[in-house]
Motif scaffolding. Structure first.
Motif, PDB file in Angstrom:
ATOM      1  N   GLN A 179      -2.306  -9.361  -2.131  1.00 49.63           N
ATOM      2  CA  GLN A 179      -2.730  -9.278  -0.799  1.00 49.63           C
ATOM      3  C   GLN A 179      -1.688  -9.364   0.228  1.00 49.63           C
ATOM      4  N   CYS A 180      -0.387  -9.216   0.157  1.00 50.60           N
ATOM      5  CA  CYS A 180       0.426  -9.566   1.156  1.00 50.60           C
ATOM      6  C   CYS A 180       0.294  -8.654   2.138  1.00 50.60           C
ATOM      7  N   GLY A 181      -0.033  -7.327   1.915  1.00 51.23           N
ATOM      8  CA  GLY A 181       0.203  -6.422   2.974  1.00 51.23           C
ATOM      9  C   GLY A 181       1.168  -5.651   3.365  1.00 51.23           C
ATOM     10  N   ALA A 182       2.009  -6.045   2.554  1.00 55.00           N
ATOM     11  CA  ALA A 182       3.565  -5.288   2.768  1.00 55.00           C
ATOM     12  C   ALA A 182       3.227  -3.810   2.660  1.00 55.00           C
TER      13      ALA A 182
ATOM     14  N   ARG B 256      -3.576  -1.747   1.404  1.00 55.05           N
ATOM     15  CA  ARG B 256      -3.870  -3.038   0.848  1.00 55.05           C
ATOM     16  C   ARG B 256      -5.322  -3.611   1.005  1.00 55.05           C
ATOM     17  N   TYR B 257      -6.309  -3.073   1.747  1.00 53.12           N
ATOM     18  CA  TYR B 257      -7.495  -3.147   1.951  1.00 53.12           C
ATOM     19  C   TYR B 257      -8.206  -2.482   0.569  1.00 53.12           C
ATOM     20  N   TRP B 258      -8.035  -1.213   0.265  1.00 50.97           N
ATOM     21  CA  TRP B 258      -8.520  -0.388  -0.896  1.00 50.97           C
ATOM     22  C   TRP B 258      -8.389  -1.140  -2.111  1.00 50.97           C
ATOM     23  N   ILE B 259      -7.098  -1.826  -2.360  1.00 54.00           N
ATOM     24  CA  ILE B 259      -6.686  -2.536  -3.539  1.00 54.00           C
ATOM     25  C   ILE B 259      -7.724  -3.686  -3.701  1.00 54.00           C
ATOM     26  N   TYR B 260      -7.755  -4.261  -2.480  1.00 46.24           N
ATOM     27  CA  TYR B 260      -8.554  -5.697  -2.515  1.00 46.24           C
ATOM     28  C   TYR B 260      -9.915  -5.232  -2.723  1.00 46.24           C
ATOM     29  N   LEU B 261     -10.680  -4.244  -2.348  1.00 46.91           N
ATOM     30  CA  LEU B 261     -11.955  -3.704  -2.897  1.00 46.91           C
ATOM     31  C   LEU B 261     -12.097  -3.477  -4.252  1.00 46.91           C
TER      32      LEU B 261
ATOM     33  N   CYS C 201       7.050  -3.659  -2.138  1.00 46.33           N
ATOM     34  CA  CYS C 201       6.052  -4.611  -2.992  1.00 46.33           C
ATOM     35  C   CYS C 201       6.686  -5.486  -3.714  1.00 46.33           C
ATOM     36  N   PRO C 202       6.362  -6.729  -3.246  1.00 44.88           N
ATOM     37  CA  PRO C 202       6.835  -7.943  -4.099  1.00 44.88           C
ATOM     38  C   PRO C 202       6.460  -8.139  -5.426  1.00 44.88           C
ATOM     39  N   ARG C 203       5.103  -7.405  -6.024  1.00 41.27           N
ATOM     40  CA  ARG C 203       4.602  -7.590  -7.051  1.00 41.27           C
ATOM     41  C   ARG C 203       4.739  -6.539  -7.974  1.00 41.27           C
ATOM     42  N   ASP C 204       5.493  -5.578  -7.530  1.00 43.52           N
ATOM     43  CA  ASP C 204       5.643  -4.410  -8.342  1.00 43.52           C
ATOM     44  C   ASP C 204       4.336  -3.546  -8.768  1.00 43.52           C
ATOM     45  N   VAL C 205       3.324  -3.577  -7.683  1.00 43.60           N
ATOM     46  CA  VAL C 205       2.018  -2.909  -8.085  1.00 43.60           C
ATOM     47  C   VAL C 205       2.156  -1.501  -8.136  1.00 43.60           C
TER      48      VAL C 205
END
Lengths: 313, 246
Positions: free
Chosen positions: B65-68, B85-90, B119-123
């Motif tokens: 959830q960094c929002g990048a 970001r929000y949709w991934i959160y939900l 993306c720093p997490r390779d999502v």
């Protein structure tokens, strides 16, 4: 600098034109082959190639897309004995790079693709079997700016060019491990290979902040309004930078810009001036090749008219 | 409680009282606006798993959830409601109903890969957007998007012949989606195109419409691709049905 970046293994490369270059990007195909001939470079088309899946097939399944890419790469390596594949289309280039990345880093991909290769009786593609390069890398490393400048017959001086690279040439960064490696390498945030080459051909290259902005190419027909807005941003930015020409290096970007320039005029009433030319067409002109042989008459925007007006034709 | 940023809260979650007295303190006026108390009970605990079963969604679990993604997003810049970001959160919380509020726009991701680039997490958030829109269609929340029609037409042609022919793609896509081919801007474009084309090239393009470009000996590849797709569809079906049974 030229000496350090020049390579002598690019005189003969496997050529992967892709579907677009046989259709809407016909002029890109034609001009690429013409400048190769003029520069004494040898392009050997990949035997019986297939579509790379463009931006669509990965949405059906990413491994199918990888399969489509590695089939071509395996033919180049194992049936043709080539070490380098050159793809002028950003989509093809991106997909081959992505497949290389996945085969190198993902066990699951390797397994799936091995199985598919066995079933279809094709040789398995192994990481590093070939190196995939873009048409920009090809000219930059095989010829270089100094060499190119020496061969220029008709300088492009007086032509103001905004260089547009689009998305797939630089993003995402992890599939292009050779980029961002300091002097002599390409930058993913501020690519410059096309700038370097066209400057060497005598053109005035303008500072263009939207070099890697998106033209909405993936939705060019399925979400026209969004694409028109995105293209209009690019066209208006180029105009604000006082560019006469937007130089392109991707058939999807090129036709997207041309289509939505017309659509912006028809649906929003906004007319923009810049014309689109493939960088290979511009280099070809500088090398003294005739506009017809470079397919400039095939462009939709009035590029021939502008070149005439500038006294370049 | 005064709500200073009312614009951040949906109108239906705000309650205003004309006159209100709490513990003998008159809180009418400025102090009388409250956020409606909510409790969420309709979680879909399997949501993240469902979405990760669709092409592109495999790495949704990595997000921190960094929002990048939203910060770099091409579509977000022209429509602030487009918020990866929000949709991934939900999706990760299982808040299906909340996600459905944006179901009409999720498919509009243009695949510019800015999000995946930063993306720093390779999502691979771009892939997650595709997975989300496929999931919406598979669950019957939305009809097939224009983009999905396009992808299917494209895939079908490659499956049949190993190559695509752009003219056919355009015609079939307009046909599938019921759009007229005779739109003023399209007509003008074709006119501009024909104006410059030499006769031989037009002839060649005409021929490729009649004799479609093909990759030779493609049938084994076709079969192998179909097999993989069938297997994937079965896996997905199991995951989706497993959820509905529980």
């Amino acid at each position: 600098m030229n000496d350090r970046t020049m390579r002598d293994d690019l005189q003969t490369v496997a050529y992967y034109p892709g579907c677009a270059l046989e259709g809407t990007g016909h002029a890109y195909n034609r001009s690429t082959k013409r400048i190769a001939k003029k520069l004494g470079l040898n392009l050997v088309e990949i035997d019986n190639w297939n579509c790379c899946g463009a931006m669509e097939v990965k949405n059906i399944d990413p491994e199918v897309q990888n399969y489509l890419s590695v089939r071509n790469m395996a033919i180049a390596k194992h049936k043709m004995g080539m070490d380098v594949v050159m793809a002028p289309c950003n989509g093809c280039y991106h997909n081959l790079k992505k497949a290389e990345h996945d085969v190198t880093h993902k066990e699951e991909t390797r397994k799936t693709l091995k199985k598919m290769a066995d079933k279809t009786g094709q040789p398995e593609y192994k990481p590093g079997d070939v190196e995939t390069i873009h048409a920009l890398d090809w000219i930059k490393y095989a010829i270089g700016e100094e060499n190119l400048a020496r061969r220029v017959k008709h300088s492009l001086s007086g032509l103001k060019i905004a260089n547009y690279y689009g998305c797939m040439y630089t993003r995402p960064r992890h599939i292009f491990p050779e980029k961002d490696q300091g002097e002599g390498s390409e930058s993913t945030s501020k690519p410059h290979f096309m700038d370097d080459l066209l400057r060497a051909a005598g053109a005035e290259v303008v500072e263009f902040p939207l070099k890697t902005a998106c033209c909405g190419g993936a939705h060019t027909l399925s979400d026209c309004d969004t694409s028109t807005r995105l293209v209009l941003n690019i066209l208006q930015a180029a105009e604000a930078c006082s560019a006469d020409v937007i130089a392109t290096e991707c058939p999807t970007c090129h036709s997207g810009l041309e289509m939505h320039q017309i659509r912006a005029e028809e649906t929003l009433g906004v007319k923009t001036q810049p014309v689109m030319l493939y960088f290979t067409q511009l280099l070809g002109l500088a090398l003294g090749i005739s506009p017809r042989q470079l397919g400039i008459h095939e462009n939709i925007s009035q590029s021939l008219g502008l070149l005439r007006q500038k006294g370049l034709v | 409680m005064p709500i200073h940023e009312e614009s951040l809260i949906r109108p239906e979650n705000l309650r205003k009282h004309e006159e209100l007295n709490i513990d003998n303190v008159d809180v009418s006026g400025h102090w009388s606006t409250f956020i409606e108390t909510r409790s969420v009970a309709d979680y879909n605990e399997n949501l993240e798993r469902e979405i990760s079963a669709f092409p592109g969604g495999a790495y949704i679990h990595r997000c921190w959830q960094c929002g990048a993604c939203t910060n770099s997003c091409t579509v977000n810049a022209i429509n602030p409601d487009f918020n990866p970001r929000y949709w991934i959160y939900l999706a990760r919380l299982g808040m299906e109903q909340e996600l459905l509020r944006d179901k009409e726009i999720i498919w509009q991701c243009v695949s510019c890969h800015r999000c995946t680039h930063v993306c720093p997490r390779d999502v691979e958030p771009e892939g997650v957007m595709k997975a989300l829109s496929h999931w919406l269609e598979a669950k019957g929340h939305t009809p097939k998007s224009q983009s999905q029609h396009f992808d299917e037409e494209f895939y079908q042609q490659i499956l049949e012949t190993g190559k695509i022919e752009e003219g056919r793609i355009v015609r079939n896509f307009f046909n599938r989606t019921g759009q007229p081919l005779k739109q003023p801007w399209l007509i003008r474009m074709v006119k501009n195109l024909i104006r410059g084309l030499p006769i031989m090239l037009m002839f060649k393009m005409g021929l490729s419409t009649l004799f479609r470009p093909k990759t030779k000996d493609w049938s084994k590849s076709k079969h192998s691709i179909e097999e993989l797709i069938e297997m994937r569809e079965l896996e997905r079906k199991k995951i989706l049905e497993g959820n509905e049974a529980s």
